[in-house]
Design a protein around this motif. Sequence first.
Motif, short mmCIF file in Angstrom:
data_model
loop_
_atom_site.label_atom_id
_atom_site.label_comp_id
_atom_site.label_asym_id
_atom_site.label_seq_id
_atom_site.Cartn_x
_atom_site.Cartn_y
_atom_site.Cartn_z
N UNK A 82 0.47 -1.19 0.27
CA UNK A 82 -0.09 0.04 -0.02
C UNK A 82 1.02 1.28 0.06
N UNK A 83 0.88 1.92 -1.13
CA UNK A 83 1.69 3.13 -1.43
C UNK A 83 0.89 4.22 -1.85
N UNK A 84 1.07 5.22 -1.09
CA UNK A 84 0.60 6.68 -1.37
C UNK A 84 1.45 7.63 -2.07
N UNK A 85 1.26 8.05 -3.39
CA UNK A 85 2.33 8.91 -3.75
C UNK A 85 1.83 10.33 -3.29
N UNK A 86 2.36 10.95 -2.41
CA UNK A 86 1.79 12.22 -1.95
C UNK A 86 2.10 13.37 -2.78
N UNK A 87 3.37 13.25 -3.43
CA UNK A 87 3.73 14.24 -4.36
C UNK A 87 5.00 13.71 -4.97
#
Length: 442
Positions: A366-371
């Motif tokens: 689970x990876x969230x690319x924040x910027x």
Amino acid sequence: MSSNAPLNLRIIGGKQLSGSIDVRTSKNAAVACLCAAMLNKGRTTLRNLARIEEVNRITEVLDSIGVQTRWLPGTSDLEITPPAKIDLSTIDEVAARRTRTILMFLGPLMHEFDSFELPNAGGCDLGARTVEPHLHALRAFGMEVVAKDGYYNVEVNNSIRPTKPIVLIERGDTVTENALFAAARYEGTTIIRNASSNYMVQDLCFFLEKLGVTIEGIGTTTLKITGVAEINEDVEYFPSEDPIEAMSLIAAAIVTKSEITIKRVPIEFMEIELAILEEMGFQYEMSDEYTSDNGFTRLVDITTKPGPLKAPTDKIHPLPFPGLNIDNLPFFAVIAACAEGKTLIHDWVYENRAIYLNELTKIGATVHLMDPHRVMIEGPAKWRAAEVMCPPALRPGVVILLGMLACPGTSTLRNIYVINRGYEELDDRLNALGADITSFQD
Ligand SMILES: CC(=O)N[C@H]1[C@@H](OP(=O)(O)OP(=O)(O)OC[C@H]2O[C@@H](n3ccc(=O)[nH]c3=O)[C@H](O)[C@@H]2O)O[C@H](CO)[C@@H](O)[C@@H]1O
Ligand SMILES: C=C(OP(=O)(O)O)C(=O)O
């Protein structure tokens, strides 16, 4: 099967690793020493050099301009003998454009030519990587470079010499190396401030000392170099072990929940990484220190102990040495995916590299690319096998490969040239520990 077809890996994951593995010598010291060998009219022998694609590209370029390179039979020792006069008209442009190392030809070649041109640098796609710091440093030695139509057009005015300390505008590794190449054949004394003191720069300094160059401040950010106008020595040098490979192998042990012994870890360049891992709950045993064959670098053996990990309290971010190594940062993504909780990884250095970590979602993380610079990883992952195209960047490519070692079932990683650019026989060496990786071409 065509030999030009991309190389792929098939990984049957979910297997525990065991046994021991030696860390090999580093890509980054190898390319620095290969370029430095051009400063020497005598024969340089680089012992136990990493046999990787990046080195192959540079030997192709060297051979094409008349610098003879020869692997001594049955060894990983490379002999390098420059000609009386280098001939740039026959340069292998294809090889040159596949690597960023070509930039590090500027420093050595400025001692050979008043004017020359070089193909532009290539390498991993990590977003814009400026060459301006290199040009700024070399300007102090009378070098002017105009980048035009895919070439660097270089003019050198030998009457210009540094009149004051050279202050690097970035504490970059290869820019420090280029400044060292320029200073190495200048008979006066040069001071470089804001120099990188990273592992490959230290290796280069030890090698230049063997060539008769005097360097004070090795391992610090101020280097004082007294060069020699002509170098004609038959020398040998042993580049030291790769802290990035050491980190990769620790990550392999963590994702597969394995106890393995990683030998020849250059501990000075792994201390912060290990401190953060300890905070995450990582346990390991460490041997007494011993010395690398270069006579300087301190090594240890590390035995990993499987156990639960938790996300660190603070974000993980790199800094120039002695901070956490930027090339080690991506491995924290796959490690964070094994840990309970949320880990923020901040890659301020490269414009593109953090984006590739998003590929871990394809195998269950689970990876969230924040910027473009920050990813939040929430673990523990439910790893699942998948087919993934290898990102066009070395460390993220290896990170996906390591994640696949944890995925039950069969995964495929396609087009892994970038991995072979920096690692020697990684598949076979992981297989020797119990992994199941097969390479194939379509
Ligand atoms: C052959 C070799 O040794 N390659 C290493 C070297 O590449 P190299 O020395 O070529 O690294 P770059 O000059 O590309 O620097 C990396 C990036 O960091 C930025 N930057 C760098 C230093 C700084 O003080 N401030 C800053 O902003 C640069 O603008 C660039 O975007 O150093 C990189 C950063 O450690 C490593 O990833 C590479 O493995
Ligand atoms: C970015 C890297 O290297 P290079 O400077 O060779 O692209 C690396 O080693 O991860």
